[in-house]
Design a protein around this motif. Structure first.
Motif, PDB file in Angstrom:
ATOM      1  N   ALA A 139     -15.326   1.563  -9.379  1.00  0.00           N
ATOM      2  CA  ALA A 139     -15.209   2.414 -10.570  1.00  0.00           C
ATOM      3  C   ALA A 139     -16.386   3.378 -10.670  1.00  0.00           C
ATOM      4  O   ALA A 139     -16.227   4.509 -11.131  1.00  0.00           O
ATOM      5  CB  ALA A 139     -15.119   1.549 -11.815  1.00  0.00           C
ATOM      6  N   ALA A 140     -17.554   2.926 -10.236  1.00  0.00           N
ATOM      7  CA  ALA A 140     -18.738   3.796 -10.284  1.00  0.00           C
ATOM      8  C   ALA A 140     -18.581   5.001  -9.391  1.00  0.00           C
ATOM      9  O   ALA A 140     -19.193   6.052  -9.606  1.00  0.00           O
ATOM     10  CB  ALA A 140     -19.973   3.006  -9.877  1.00  0.00           C
ATOM     11  N   ASP A 141     -17.693   4.856  -8.381  1.00  0.00           N
ATOM     12  CA  ASP A 141     -17.413   5.964  -7.480  1.00  0.00           C
ATOM     13  C   ASP A 141     -16.190   6.766  -7.946  1.00  0.00           C
ATOM     14  O   ASP A 141     -15.713   7.649  -7.250  1.00  0.00           O
ATOM     15  CB  ASP A 141     -17.185   5.417  -6.074  1.00  0.00           C
ATOM     16  N   GLY A 142     -15.658   6.392  -9.109  1.00  0.00           N
ATOM     17  CA  GLY A 142     -14.472   7.064  -9.609  1.00  0.00           C
ATOM     18  C   GLY A 142     -13.185   6.575  -8.986  1.00  0.00           C
ATOM     19  O   GLY A 142     -12.136   7.203  -9.149  1.00  0.00           O
ATOM     20  N   SER A 143     -13.241   5.428  -8.280  1.00  0.00           N
ATOM     21  CA  SER A 143     -12.046   4.921  -7.589  1.00  0.00           C
ATOM     22  C   SER A 143     -11.204   4.058  -8.517  1.00  0.00           C
ATOM     23  O   SER A 143     -11.715   3.374  -9.370  1.00  0.00           O
ATOM     24  CB  SER A 143     -12.468   4.079  -6.385  1.00  0.00           C
ATOM     25  N   HIS A 202       0.839  -1.206   0.000  1.00  0.00           N
ATOM     26  CA  HIS A 202       0.000   0.000   0.000  1.00  0.00           C
ATOM     27  C   HIS A 202       0.876   1.259   0.000  1.00  0.00           C
ATOM     28  O   HIS A 202       0.504   2.272  -0.597  1.00  0.00           O
ATOM     29  CB  HIS A 202      -0.939   0.008   1.210  1.00  0.00           C
ATOM     30  N   ALA A 203       2.032   1.159   0.632  1.00  0.00           N
ATOM     31  CA  ALA A 203       2.936   2.315   0.689  1.00  0.00           C
ATOM     32  C   ALA A 203       3.615   2.587  -0.644  1.00  0.00           C
ATOM     33  O   ALA A 203       4.177   3.663  -0.848  1.00  0.00           O
ATOM     34  CB  ALA A 203       3.995   2.098   1.769  1.00  0.00           C
ATOM     35  N   GLU A 204       3.570   1.608  -1.565  1.00  0.00           N
ATOM     36  CA  GLU A 204       4.248   1.746  -2.856  1.00  0.00           C
ATOM     37  C   GLU A 204       3.273   1.949  -4.021  1.00  0.00           C
ATOM     38  O   GLU A 204       3.698   2.050  -5.168  1.00  0.00           O
ATOM     39  CB  GLU A 204       5.108   0.511  -3.125  1.00  0.00           C
ATOM     40  N   VAL A 205       1.981   1.978  -3.727  1.00  0.00           N
ATOM     41  CA  VAL A 205       0.965   2.169  -4.769  1.00  0.00           C
ATOM     42  C   VAL A 205       0.144   3.404  -4.383  1.00  0.00           C
ATOM     43  O   VAL A 205      -0.810   3.315  -3.616  1.00  0.00           O
ATOM     44  CB  VAL A 205       0.061   0.925  -4.901  1.00  0.00           C
ATOM     45  N   PRO A 206       0.521   4.573  -4.887  1.00  0.00           N
ATOM     46  CA  PRO A 206      -0.135   5.819  -4.459  1.00  0.00           C
ATOM     47  C   PRO A 206      -1.647   5.810  -4.623  1.00  0.00           C
ATOM     48  O   PRO A 206      -2.370   6.382  -3.796  1.00  0.00           O
ATOM     49  CB  PRO A 206       0.515   6.877  -5.357  1.00  0.00           C
ATOM     50  N   ALA A 207      -2.144   5.146  -5.676  1.00  0.00           N
ATOM     51  CA  ALA A 207      -3.588   5.141  -5.916  1.00  0.00           C
ATOM     52  C   ALA A 207      -4.346   4.228  -4.961  1.00  0.00           C
ATOM     53  O   ALA A 207      -5.581   4.269  -4.906  1.00  0.00           O
ATOM     54  CB  ALA A 207      -3.877   4.713  -7.349  1.00  0.00           C
ATOM     55  N   TYR A 208      -3.595   3.405  -4.215  1.00  0.00           N
ATOM     56  CA  TYR A 208      -4.248   2.480  -3.282  1.00  0.00           C
ATOM     57  C   TYR A 208      -3.487   2.471  -1.959  1.00  0.00           C
ATOM     58  O   TYR A 208      -3.157   1.423  -1.411  1.00  0.00           O
ATOM     59  CB  TYR A 208      -4.309   1.077  -3.879  1.00  0.00           C
ATOM     60  N   ASP A 209      -3.215   3.665  -1.480  1.00  0.00           N
ATOM     61  CA  ASP A 209      -2.549   3.791  -0.181  1.00  0.00           C
ATOM     62  C   ASP A 209      -3.569   3.553   0.935  1.00  0.00           C
ATOM     63  O   ASP A 209      -4.722   3.182   0.681  1.00  0.00           O
ATOM     64  CB  ASP A 209      -1.863   5.153  -0.050  1.00  0.00           C
ATOM     65  N   ASN A 210      -3.148   3.764   2.172  1.00  0.00           N
ATOM     66  CA  ASN A 210      -4.047   3.485   3.293  1.00  0.00           C
ATOM     67  C   ASN A 210      -5.324   4.318   3.238  1.00  0.00           C
ATOM     68  O   ASN A 210      -6.419   3.821   3.537  1.00  0.00           O
ATOM     69  CB  ASN A 210      -3.327   3.733   4.618  1.00  0.00           C
ATOM     70  N   ASP A 211      -5.207   5.570   2.835  1.00  0.00           N
ATOM     71  CA  ASP A 211      -6.402   6.411   2.744  1.00  0.00           C
ATOM     72  C   ASP A 211      -7.359   5.893   1.669  1.00  0.00           C
ATOM     73  O   ASP A 211      -8.583   5.887   1.861  1.00  0.00           O
ATOM     74  CB  ASP A 211      -6.018   7.860   2.436  1.00  0.00           C
TER      75      ASP A 211
END
Length: 239
Positions: free
Chosen positions: A235-239, A37-46
């Motif tokens: 994806a429907a939420d733009g994630s 998670h720390a190495e994938v900015p689009a799927y970090d902890n937040d």
């Protein structure tokens, strides 16, 4: 008169029949990346936190043991649990089902699995090194592909993980295959129990990315489960 009596009996019995029919639980498998998670900015902890909340669970099935969950033990690899998951449980009051097997079942699965992998590394060092190199390259590529939580949970990612494990089982042998199936089978049994105990509720299954393809395929065949398309929902939420 007889017809009237039959109609009255049916009117009494039908509500009981409908009451006995269980509404399937909605199940979404949301994969996590542990330390990555720390190495994938689009799927970090937040982003993981937002994804869990976006799926609006009533119930969480989580990839830790009951003992670790009870003690909220620190996780060396699954760092998303103390950082994200446990605070969300407190904030939202989710019902929680830990999925990892308890002793002695955990050792019964892990010991032959680990022994098979040690033997592979010792007896086929060239193949072992080549497989490690290929796995590293796969993750390097996926880190570039994972530009959203939806992509981490989509059919492309699942296909890559399924292919990786098919090759791994073919190289390492039966100990690898049987251990992988048994460990995932423990997860599946817990989710199926959660579905039985929570009909009509929304269950989010949190599991490492390599398990996603296996669980989604198995849950699609599980009675009492309505499997949701996690990637489409995100994806429907733009994630």
């Amino acid at each position: 008169m007889r017809r009237l009596l039959i109609l009255l009996l049916l009117s009494c019995c039908l509500p009981l029949a409908y009451a006995g029919a269980r509404v399937p639980a909605e199940v979404a498998v949301l994969v996590t990346l542990h330390q990555l998670h720390a190495e994938v900015p689009a799927y970090d902890n937040d982003a993981l936190k937002r994804s869990i909340e976006r799926l609006t669970p009533d119930v969480l099935c989580i990839e830790v043991s009951p003992a670790h969950y009870a003690s909220r033990a620190p996780e060396a690899n699954k760092v998303e649990y103390p950082a994200v998951v446990y605070p969300l449980v407190v904030a939202h009051g989710y019902r929680v089902y830990p999925m990892e097997p308890v002793p002695p079942r955990d050792a019964e699965i892990l010991q032959p699995y680990l022994a098979a992998n040690r033997a592979f590394a010792e007896q086929q060092p060239a193949a072992s090194k080549a497989f490690q190199t290929q796995t590293g390259a796969l993750y390097d590529t996926l880190r570039l592909y994972w530009t959203s939580p939806a992509r981490v949970n989509d059919a492309v990612t699942d296909a890559q993980m399924q292919a990786k494990h098919a090759l791994q089982a073919a190289l390492v042998g039966e100990g690898e295959r049987a251990g992988w199936e048994a460990w995932n089978g423990q997860f599946l049994a817990t989710v199926a129990r959660a579905a039985r105990e929570n009909p009509g509720k929304r269950i989010v299954v949190l599991v490492g990315a390599e398990h996603g393809y296996w669980l989604r395929a198995a849950l699609a065949r599980t009675p009492g489960v309505h499997l949701l398309d996690t990637a489409a929902l995100l994806a429907a939420d733009g994630s």
